[in-house]
Design an enzyme around this catalytic site. Structure first.
Site, PDB file in Angstrom:
ATOM      1  N   SER A  44     -33.705  17.765   5.447  1.00 24.78           N
ATOM      2  CA  SER A  44     -33.060  16.639   5.618  1.00 24.78           C
ATOM      3  C   SER A  44     -31.808  17.053   6.390  1.00 24.78           C
ATOM      4  O   SER A  44     -31.394  18.468   6.706  1.00 24.78           O
ATOM      5  CB  SER A  44     -32.589  16.086   4.525  1.00 24.78           C
ATOM      6  OG  SER A  44     -31.687  14.939   4.532  1.00 24.78           O
ATOM      7  N   ILE A  74     -28.457  18.075   8.537  1.00 22.85           N
ATOM      8  CA  ILE A  74     -28.014  19.346   9.067  1.00 22.85           C
ATOM      9  C   ILE A  74     -29.333  20.384   9.285  1.00 22.85           C
ATOM     10  O   ILE A  74     -29.550  20.938  10.123  1.00 22.85           O
ATOM     11  CB  ILE A  74     -26.690  19.886   8.529  1.00 22.85           C
ATOM     12  CG1 ILE A  74     -25.644  18.956   8.860  1.00 22.85           C
ATOM     13  CG2 ILE A  74     -26.481  21.556   9.201  1.00 22.85           C
ATOM     14  CD1 ILE A  74     -24.485  19.293   8.313  1.00 22.85           C
ATOM     15  N   VAL A 115     -32.705  25.891  -5.028  1.00 19.11           N
ATOM     16  CA  VAL A 115     -31.938  27.080  -4.941  1.00 19.11           C
ATOM     17  C   VAL A 115     -31.176  27.677  -6.161  1.00 19.11           C
ATOM     18  O   VAL A 115     -30.877  28.754  -6.242  1.00 19.11           O
ATOM     19  CB  VAL A 115     -30.883  27.271  -3.825  1.00 19.11           C
ATOM     20  CG1 VAL A 115     -31.790  26.823  -2.283  1.00 19.11           C
ATOM     21  CG2 VAL A 115     -30.041  25.940  -4.071  1.00 19.11           C
ATOM     22  N   TYR A 159     -16.489  20.205  -4.999  1.00 24.54           N
ATOM     23  CA  TYR A 159     -16.915  20.522  -3.474  1.00 24.54           C
ATOM     24  C   TYR A 159     -16.078  21.451  -2.958  1.00 24.54           C
ATOM     25  O   TYR A 159     -16.606  22.363  -2.189  1.00 24.54           O
ATOM     26  CB  TYR A 159     -17.305  19.378  -2.891  1.00 24.54           C
ATOM     27  CG  TYR A 159     -18.010  19.330  -1.635  1.00 24.54           C
ATOM     28  CD1 TYR A 159     -19.434  19.462  -1.635  1.00 24.54           C
ATOM     29  CD2 TYR A 159     -17.550  19.262  -0.404  1.00 24.54           C
ATOM     30  CE1 TYR A 159     -19.913  19.644  -0.259  1.00 24.54           C
ATOM     31  CE2 TYR A 159     -17.888  19.592   0.835  1.00 24.54           C
ATOM     32  CZ  TYR A 159     -19.280  19.582   0.866  1.00 24.54           C
ATOM     33  OH  TYR A 159     -20.065  19.728   2.091  1.00 24.54           O
ATOM     34  N   LYS A 211     -17.004  25.294  -1.388  1.00 20.31           N
ATOM     35  CA  LYS A 211     -17.180  25.765   0.179  1.00 20.31           C
ATOM     36  C   LYS A 211     -16.089  26.540   0.315  1.00 20.31           C
ATOM     37  O   LYS A 211     -16.351  27.483   1.318  1.00 20.31           O
ATOM     38  CB  LYS A 211     -16.871  24.050   0.794  1.00 20.31           C
ATOM     39  CG  LYS A 211     -18.070  23.138   0.817  1.00 20.31           C
ATOM     40  CD  LYS A 211     -19.294  24.068   1.469  1.00 20.31           C
ATOM     41  CE  LYS A 211     -20.434  23.040   1.321  1.00 20.31           C
ATOM     42  NZ  LYS A 211     -21.776  23.663   1.949  1.00 20.31           N
ATOM     43  N   THR A 229     -25.130  12.177   7.716  1.00 19.39           N
ATOM     44  CA  THR A 229     -26.521  12.610   6.958  1.00 19.39           C
ATOM     45  C   THR A 229     -26.479  11.768   5.804  1.00 19.39           C
ATOM     46  O   THR A 229     -25.613  11.205   5.312  1.00 19.39           O
ATOM     47  CB  THR A 229     -26.582  14.052   6.656  1.00 19.39           C
ATOM     48  OG1 THR A 229     -25.652  14.397   5.749  1.00 19.39           O
ATOM     49  CG2 THR A 229     -26.364  15.037   7.912  1.00 19.39           C
TER      50      THR A 229
HETATM   51  P1  NAP Z   1     -28.440  16.111   3.400  1.00 19.45           P
HETATM   52  O1  NAP Z   1     -28.974  15.441   4.307  1.00 19.45           O
HETATM   53  O2  NAP Z   1     -28.392  15.492   1.944  1.00 19.45           O
HETATM   54  O3  NAP Z   1     -29.556  17.486   3.232  1.00 19.45           O
HETATM   55  C1  NAP Z   1     -29.297  18.316   1.937  1.00 19.45           C
HETATM   56  C2  NAP Z   1     -30.661  18.918   1.706  1.00 19.45           C
HETATM   57  O4  NAP Z   1     -30.424  19.990   0.706  1.00 19.45           O
HETATM   58  C3  NAP Z   1     -31.425  17.898   1.228  1.00 19.45           C
HETATM   59  O5  NAP Z   1     -32.879  17.902   1.292  1.00 19.45           O
HETATM   60  C4  NAP Z   1     -31.500  18.041  -0.383  1.00 19.45           C
HETATM   61  O6  NAP Z   1     -32.516  17.525  -1.264  1.00 19.45           O
HETATM   62  C5  NAP Z   1     -31.469  19.570  -0.294  1.00 19.45           C
HETATM   63  N1  NAP Z   1     -31.100  20.308  -1.674  1.00 19.45           N
HETATM   64  C6  NAP Z   1     -30.112  19.618  -2.814  1.00 19.45           C
HETATM   65  N2  NAP Z   1     -30.188  20.180  -3.592  1.00 19.45           N
HETATM   66  C7  NAP Z   1     -31.051  21.434  -3.505  1.00 19.45           C
HETATM   67  C8  NAP Z   1     -31.616  22.716  -4.175  1.00 19.45           C
HETATM   68  N3  NAP Z   1     -30.917  22.569  -5.432  1.00 19.45           N
HETATM   69  N4  NAP Z   1     -32.416  23.434  -3.617  1.00 19.45           N
HETATM   70  C9  NAP Z   1     -32.652  23.224  -2.616  1.00 19.45           C
HETATM   71  N5  NAP Z   1     -32.639  22.017  -1.660  1.00 19.45           N
HETATM   72  C10 NAP Z   1     -31.787  21.405  -2.293  1.00 19.45           C
HETATM   73  O7  NAP Z   1     -27.032  16.909   3.508  1.00 19.45           O
HETATM   74  P2  NAP Z   1     -26.350  17.393   4.592  1.00 19.45           P
HETATM   75  O8  NAP Z   1     -25.265  16.575   5.355  1.00 19.45           O
HETATM   76  O9  NAP Z   1     -27.521  17.931   5.942  1.00 19.45           O
HETATM   77  O10 NAP Z   1     -25.837  18.828   4.099  1.00 19.45           O
HETATM   78  C11 NAP Z   1     -26.565  20.000   4.502  1.00 19.45           C
HETATM   79  C12 NAP Z   1     -25.144  21.008   4.331  1.00 19.45           C
HETATM   80  O11 NAP Z   1     -24.190  20.893   5.237  1.00 19.45           O
HETATM   81  C13 NAP Z   1     -24.713  20.931   2.815  1.00 19.45           C
HETATM   82  O12 NAP Z   1     -24.423  22.309   2.515  1.00 19.45           O
HETATM   83  C14 NAP Z   1     -23.401  20.174   2.886  1.00 19.45           C
HETATM   84  O13 NAP Z   1     -22.569  20.640   2.108  1.00 19.45           O
HETATM   85  C15 NAP Z   1     -22.832  20.807   4.339  1.00 19.45           C
HETATM   86  N6  NAP Z   1     -21.905  20.030   5.011  1.00 19.45           N
HETATM   87  C16 NAP Z   1     -22.120  18.695   5.381  1.00 19.45           C
HETATM   88  C17 NAP Z   1     -21.297  17.819   6.056  1.00 19.45           C
HETATM   89  C18 NAP Z   1     -21.476  16.506   6.423  1.00 19.45           C
HETATM   90  O14 NAP Z   1     -20.540  15.656   6.665  1.00 19.45           O
HETATM   91  N7  NAP Z   1     -22.745  16.094   6.425  1.00 19.45           N
HETATM   92  C19 NAP Z   1     -20.040  18.234   6.179  1.00 19.45           C
HETATM   93  C20 NAP Z   1     -19.687  19.652   5.941  1.00 19.45           C
HETATM   94  C21 NAP Z   1     -20.504  20.438   5.178  1.00 19.45           C
HETATM   95  P3  NAP Z   1     -32.324  16.121  -1.762  1.00 19.45           P
HETATM   96  O15 NAP Z   1     -32.179  15.075  -0.837  1.00 19.45           O
HETATM   97  O16 NAP Z   1     -33.507  15.888  -2.592  1.00 19.45           O
HETATM   98  O17 NAP Z   1     -30.889  16.111  -2.665  1.00 19.45           O
END
Ligand code: NAP
Length: 255
Positions: A17, A19, A65, A159, A163, A194
């Site tokens: 999903s 990023i 994880v 959170y 981080k 996302t």
């Molecule tokens: P996302 O679209 O929700 O993608 C996260 C993915 O990780 C999802 O497929 C989720 O599965 C999976 N996941 C959750 N728990 C897990 C586990 N225990 N084991 C393995 N996979 C797991 O969110 P994203 O925005 O791409 O986030 C990716 C990273 O970027 C995260 O570390 C987030 O903190 C970081 N980040 C995001 C932003 C932002 O604005 N989007 C900003 C800064 C940092 P499910 O959907 O089934 O939960």
């Protein structure tokens, strides 16, 4: 022209999903074989489908994880087809609730967020450590603006703590693994559209407007905006870069 990641095997957690999916696609475009790891196997399969449709190489594996033994087992299985040389610790969750709220709910948020966002990074990294040392590999951790600050993102103590921890772990590993030729860096995304923040964006437009007021590029990011720095940090283009965090946040933290 050969891709920047030709000959590499990359494992990306949360690759089903947002990023993580964007990073998987970019790595495959640059020639890496990508192992998409996600607790959400449907999402991982979707990413593999997108990569294969574009002519790339990828496979999907379900991984939570937080399950340390499963991380070890999957790392051992993957090694049978070759050691990974790139690990992206991207899986993460977020919940925004005040620390002054219901005690049981606050404790559950704390445990869930820390166990996925921080313990998960340790579990996966440790499971792949031998492979990464053998390949003189690269680790890319996904931090956040909240690796530094909290003020524009209220009600997210767990959170923010997770981080900050990801950045600390990045620096500590860079110091320890440099002698093995393993480079360890992080990316600090800003507000990227996302699933993780879809509800918060919909429910709280004031928060988004507040962030945008402080973002010189004046737009939210897309997963593609993180893929470029992730390719850079995984490739030889960053051969003398370790222990750093690249902010991909539209300028939020810098100005
Ligand atoms: P996302 O679209 O929700 O993608 C996260 C993915 O990780 C999802 O497929 C989720 O599965 C999976 N996941 C959750 N728990 C897990 C586990 N225990 N084991 C393995 N996979 C797991 O969110 P994203 O925005 O791409 O986030 C990716 C990273 O970027 C995260 O570390 C987030 O903190 C970081 N980040 C995001 C932003 C932002 O604005 N989007 C900003 C800064 C940092 P499910 O959907 O089934 O939960």
């Amino acid at each position: 022209m050969a891709g920047l990641l030709e000959g590499h095997i990359a494992a990306v957690t949360g690759g089903g999903s947002g990023i993580g999916q964007g990073i998987c696609q970019a790595y495959a475009r640059e020639g890496a074989r990508v192992v998409v790891l996600d607790v959400n196997l449907d999402g991982a399969h979707e990413t593999v489908g997108l990569i294969k449709a574009a002519g790339g190489k990828a496979s999907a594996v379900r991984l939570d994880v937080t399950d340390r033994q499963a991380c070890r087992d999957i790392a051992a299985t993957i090694a049978r087809d070759g050691n990974i040389s790139i690990l992206v610790n991207n899986a993460g969750i977020n919940r925004r609730n005040p620390i002054t709220g219901d005690a049981a709910a606050v404790a559950k948020d704390w445990e869930d967020i820390l166990s996925i966002n921080l313990d998960g990074v340790f579990n996966v990294t440790h499971a792949f450590l031998d492979q990464l040392r053998a390949t003189r590999g690269r680790i890319v951790n996904i931090g956040s603006i909240q690796s530094f600050v909290h003020v524009s993102w209220p009600n997210s103590a767990a959170y923010t703590t997770s981080k900050h921890g990801v950045l600390g772990f990045t620096r500590a590993l860079a110091a320890e693994l440099g002698k093995d030729g393993v480079r360890v860096n992080a990316i600090g995304p800003g507000l990227i559209e996302t699933r993780i923040n879809a509800e918060a964006r919909a429910k709280n437009p004031d928060m988004v407007a507040n962030v945008m007021r402080h973002t010189p590029l004046n737009r939210a990011g897309k997963p593609e905006d993180i893929a470029g720095p992730a390719v850079f940090l995984a490739s030889d283009m960053s051969s003398y870069v370790t222990g750093c965090i690249i902010m991909a946040d539209g300028g939020f933290r810098t100005v």
